[in-house]
Scaffold this active site. Structure first.
Site, PDB file in Angstrom:
ATOM      1  CG  HIS A  69      -1.934  -1.122   1.180  1.00 38.24           C
ATOM      2  ND1 HIS A  69      -1.979  -2.138   2.107  1.00 38.24           N
ATOM      3  CD2 HIS A  69      -2.911  -1.401   0.277  1.00 38.24           C
ATOM      4  CE1 HIS A  69      -2.953  -2.979   1.800  1.00 38.24           C
ATOM      5  NE2 HIS A  69      -3.531  -2.565   0.691  1.00 38.24           N
ATOM      6  CE  LYS A  75      -4.906  -1.438 -13.109  1.00 37.65           C
ATOM      7  NZ  LYS A  75      -5.655  -2.683 -13.196  1.00 37.65           N
ATOM      8  CE  LYS A  99       4.620  -7.602 -13.714  1.00 35.59           C
ATOM      9  NZ  LYS A  99       3.677  -8.620 -14.190  1.00 35.59           N
ATOM     10  CE  LYS A 111      -1.894 -11.565 -11.463  1.00 44.07           C
ATOM     11  NZ  LYS A 111      -1.200 -10.753 -12.479  1.00 44.07           N
TER      12      LYS A 111
HETATM   13  P1  NAD Z   1      -4.281 -16.471 -21.396  1.00 47.70           P
HETATM   14  O1  NAD Z   1      -5.223 -17.262 -20.584  1.00 47.70           O
HETATM   15  O2  NAD Z   1      -4.812 -15.476 -22.359  1.00 47.70           O
HETATM   16  O3  NAD Z   1      -3.298 -17.427 -22.218  1.00 47.70           O
HETATM   17  C1  NAD Z   1      -2.485 -18.418 -21.672  1.00 47.70           C
HETATM   18  C2  NAD Z   1      -2.215 -19.452 -22.754  1.00 47.70           C
HETATM   19  O4  NAD Z   1      -1.213 -20.366 -22.289  1.00 47.70           O
HETATM   20  C3  NAD Z   1      -3.453 -20.268 -23.110  1.00 47.70           C
HETATM   21  O5  NAD Z   1      -3.621 -20.268 -24.517  1.00 47.70           O
HETATM   22  C4  NAD Z   1      -3.123 -21.647 -22.574  1.00 47.70           C
HETATM   23  O6  NAD Z   1      -3.728 -22.692 -23.310  1.00 47.70           O
HETATM   24  C5  NAD Z   1      -1.609 -21.669 -22.702  1.00 47.70           C
HETATM   25  N1  NAD Z   1      -0.948 -22.671 -21.858  1.00 47.70           N
HETATM   26  C6  NAD Z   1      -1.268 -23.079 -20.613  1.00 47.70           C
HETATM   27  N2  NAD Z   1      -0.403 -24.004 -20.165  1.00 47.70           N
HETATM   28  C7  NAD Z   1       0.486 -24.198 -21.168  1.00 47.70           C
HETATM   29  C8  NAD Z   1       1.616 -25.036 -21.325  1.00 47.70           C
HETATM   30  N3  NAD Z   1       2.012 -25.855 -20.354  1.00 47.70           N
HETATM   31  N4  NAD Z   1       2.320 -24.966 -22.492  1.00 47.70           N
HETATM   32  C9  NAD Z   1       1.944 -24.126 -23.476  1.00 47.70           C
HETATM   33  N5  NAD Z   1       0.870 -23.311 -23.382  1.00 47.70           N
HETATM   34  C10 NAD Z   1       0.153 -23.344 -22.242  1.00 47.70           C
HETATM   35  O7  NAD Z   1      -3.304 -15.783 -20.329  1.00 47.70           O
HETATM   36  P2  NAD Z   1      -2.433 -14.474 -20.534  1.00 47.70           P
HETATM   37  O8  NAD Z   1      -3.235 -13.318 -20.084  1.00 47.70           O
HETATM   38  O9  NAD Z   1      -1.811 -14.502 -21.877  1.00 47.70           O
HETATM   39  O10 NAD Z   1      -1.320 -14.702 -19.403  1.00 47.70           O
HETATM   40  C11 NAD Z   1      -0.184 -15.532 -19.641  1.00 47.70           C
HETATM   41  C12 NAD Z   1       0.903 -15.162 -18.647  1.00 47.70           C
HETATM   42  O11 NAD Z   1       1.217 -13.768 -18.770  1.00 47.70           O
HETATM   43  C13 NAD Z   1       0.544 -15.350 -17.176  1.00 47.70           C
HETATM   44  O12 NAD Z   1       1.705 -15.708 -16.464  1.00 47.70           O
HETATM   45  C14 NAD Z   1       0.077 -13.979 -16.746  1.00 47.70           C
HETATM   46  O13 NAD Z   1       0.214 -13.774 -15.354  1.00 47.70           O
HETATM   47  C15 NAD Z   1       1.070 -13.117 -17.522  1.00 47.70           C
HETATM   48  N6  NAD Z   1       0.646 -11.737 -17.725  1.00 47.70           N
HETATM   49  C16 NAD Z   1      -0.531 -11.426 -18.345  1.00 47.70           C
HETATM   50  C17 NAD Z   1      -0.863 -10.094 -18.561  1.00 47.70           C
HETATM   51  C18 NAD Z   1      -2.106  -9.690 -19.317  1.00 47.70           C
HETATM   52  O14 NAD Z   1      -2.263  -8.474 -19.596  1.00 47.70           O
HETATM   53  N7  NAD Z   1      -2.981 -10.602 -19.703  1.00 47.70           N
HETATM   54  C19 NAD Z   1      -0.011  -9.072 -18.104  1.00 47.70           C
HETATM   55  C20 NAD Z   1       1.192  -9.418 -17.484  1.00 47.70           C
HETATM   56  C21 NAD Z   1       1.507 -10.752 -17.307  1.00 47.70           C
END
Ligand code: NAD
Length: 477
Positions: A69, A75, A99, A111
């Site tokens: 905080h 966020k 980040k 989160k």
């Molecule tokens: P998402 O749900 O859109 O996509 C994740 C993809 O990974 C899916 O298509 C899933 O089928 C695939 N997947 C799962 N297990 C797998 C494996 N073992 N091998 C290959 N593919 C696999 O999720 P996202 O939003 O793209 O998030 C992905 C990562 O990025 C997470 O760690 C998340 O915390 C991080 N992240 C996301 C954002 C965001 O804006 N969405 C921002 C920062 C970080």
């Protein structure tokens, strides 16, 4: 004695984040008490709620963790996954704090997690679960434009953010800023242009910046420049797909893609859009006609020849068990926590570079910040100035043409006169943020020989920034 583990919590991922923190903390000058305050999760809210199923009631486990905080609001995204647990949510909340500090976004980290496999539920059931989750957050004051602002994460997207916004607004009638309670909303519901692709675009910019530095590339045996660099991406969701798309647009060649069902590889390149179409039609990336090698074991796909590997699925994908087989010279962490600390040390020993998650995937929260600002100001970026800028540029062009007698082509004219759209403003601010942050981190990395990874340098930057915020509050000596 490890004193940062919450009583009763399983610790692994959070422990790893704390290991990174400890490693970096020795390069800062803050007192042990202040460092403990920065590292610790401030609030951990674990709750369960019932959802009526066809035959019985299902009890859903969920979390919201506010890590720090030192800035308000906090966020961070909400993860929908049956693998989610308290340790993971704590770790991801902590990563959010660091980040935000790295990209200079004035939020504390948070989160959320809902322990379900969204694939097992209908949209109606998911809506029920999401709305109930939001109600639980409202009841405990764990959501609000100035309190805690969720966003999408693994397994959630714009649709879920709409349900959250609508539930919050319904429960807070007349609250002018209610839509700023969540980001990653669809454009039609006061989202912002460019948010959907922001994380992947940020990853691509981070990679492009990293490979542009001649001396760094020489050290790892690569030519400088993004053109022709071969890339493997793990995960074809939001982050993975857009990382691949923008890297290809910048001139890289996507040679490998890994999804849950397996991996595909072609050293001459894969057409990501065509692969997605094939997956939509057949339910799998395997069997894509443009692939030269298919791997039923998705993890094998990570180990194929390439310059850059972008893990963009989940944590703990690169461990001491497979890091020696990774052929990439650069790992760009699209996902949070994909590389374990031991694997990272081994990768650097072998002469590789890791662009760490707390920087590489910060594009999402950066554009979420812009969305939050837009919601608070109730006006689209560029709306007040676009036409004015166009008219000013037009006057300037007309004057210069009149004085010089040189006439511009219609295309040149249009390019000079055009005012910036919201998307262009968002993209240029995102690029500016990612480029600046990379050079800040690299500067810290080069300043001290004992700082041996870009991640440690990034943590140093974050800890310094957060520590100064605390000192300015006057709580710590
Ligand atoms: P998402 O749900 O859109 O996509 C994740 C993809 O990974 C899916 O298509 C899933 O089928 C695939 N997947 C799962 N297990 C797998 C494996 N073992 N091998 C290959 N593919 C696999 O999720 P996202 O939003 O793209 O998030 C992905 C990562 O990025 C997470 O760690 C998340 O915390 C991080 N992240 C996301 C954002 C965001 O804006 N969405 C921002 C920062 C970080």
């Amino acid at each position: 004695m490890i004193d940062y583990i919450a009583a009763g919590a399983e610790t692994k991922f959070f422990d790893e984040v704390c290991r990174h923190f400890e490693k970096a903390a020795q390069f800062t000058n803050f007192s042990p008490g202040l460092l403990r305050q920065i590292r610790q999760c401030n609030s951990v809210y674990r709750f369960s709620f019932p959802v009526k199923g066809e035959n019985d009631v299902e009890v859903i486990d969920a979390w919201r963790v506010e890590h720090s905080h030192h800035q308000s609001p906090t966020k961070g995204g909400i993860r929908y996954s049956d693998m989610v647990n308290e340790d993971e949510v704590m770790a991801l909340a902590a990563l959010m704090t660091y980040k935000c500090a790295i990209v200079n976004v004035p939020f504390g980290g948070a989160k959320g997690g809902i322990k379900i496999n969204p694939g097992n539920y209908t949209p109606q059931q998911l809506e029920k679960i999401t709305r109930r989750y939001t109600v639980e957050l409202v009841k405990k004051n764990f959501i609000g434009p100035s309190i805690d602002v969720p966003a999408p994460d693994y397994g959630s997207g714009e649709r879920e953010m709409s349900w959250i916004a609508d539930t919050y607004a319904t429960m807070n009638p007349g609250q002018l800023d209610a839509m700023a309670c969540v980001t990653g909303k669809p454009l039609a519901l006061q989202g912002i242009a460019g948010r959907r692709e922001a994380t992947g675009r940020g990853v691509a910019i981070a990679v492009r910046e990293c490979v542009s530095i001649r001396e760094d590339m020489q050290k790892i045996g690569l030519m400088p420049g993004i053109t022709g660099k071969t890339v493997i991406v793990q995960g074809l969701g939001n982050v993975g797909y857009y990382s691949a798309k923008f890297l290809a647009e910048f001139g890289a060649v996507i040679v490998g893609l890994c999804e849950q069902e397996g991996a595909i590889y072609n050293r001459n390149g894969l057409d990501v859009e065509a692969v997605l179409r094939h997956r939509k039609e057949t339910g799998s990336i395997l069997g894509y006609p443009g692939s030269k090698e298919d791997f039923k074991d998705s993890a094998e796909g990570l180990e194929q020849p390439c310059d850059i590997l972008v893990p963009a699925a989940l944590e703990n994908q690169l461990t001491i068990n497979n890091v020696f087989n990774i052929q990439a010279k650069i790992i760009a962490e699209g996902a949070n926590g994909p590389t374990t600390p031991d694997a990272e040390a081994m990768f650097y020993e072998r002469g590789g570079i890791i662009i760490p998650d707390i920087y590489a995937n910060a594009g999402g929260v950066t554009v979420s910040y812009f969305e939050w600002l837009k919601n608070l100001s109730h006006v689209t970026f560029g709306r007040m100035s676009r036409r004015f800028e166009e008219n000013s540029s037009l006057n300037l062009v007309n004057t210069v043409e009149g004085i010089t007698g040189v006439s511009l082509t219609p295309y040149q004219r249009a390019a000079i006169i055009k005012g910036a759209s919201e998307l262009e403003l968002v993209n240029s601010a995102l690029e500016d943020t990612m480029v600046d942050a990379f050079h800040d981190i690299r500067r810290i990395y080069l300043q001290n020989e004992s700082i041996d990874t870009l991640r440690t340098a990034a943590f140093v930057k974050a800890i310094n920034q957060i520590g100064v915020s605390y000192l300015n509050m006057g709580i710590f000596p």
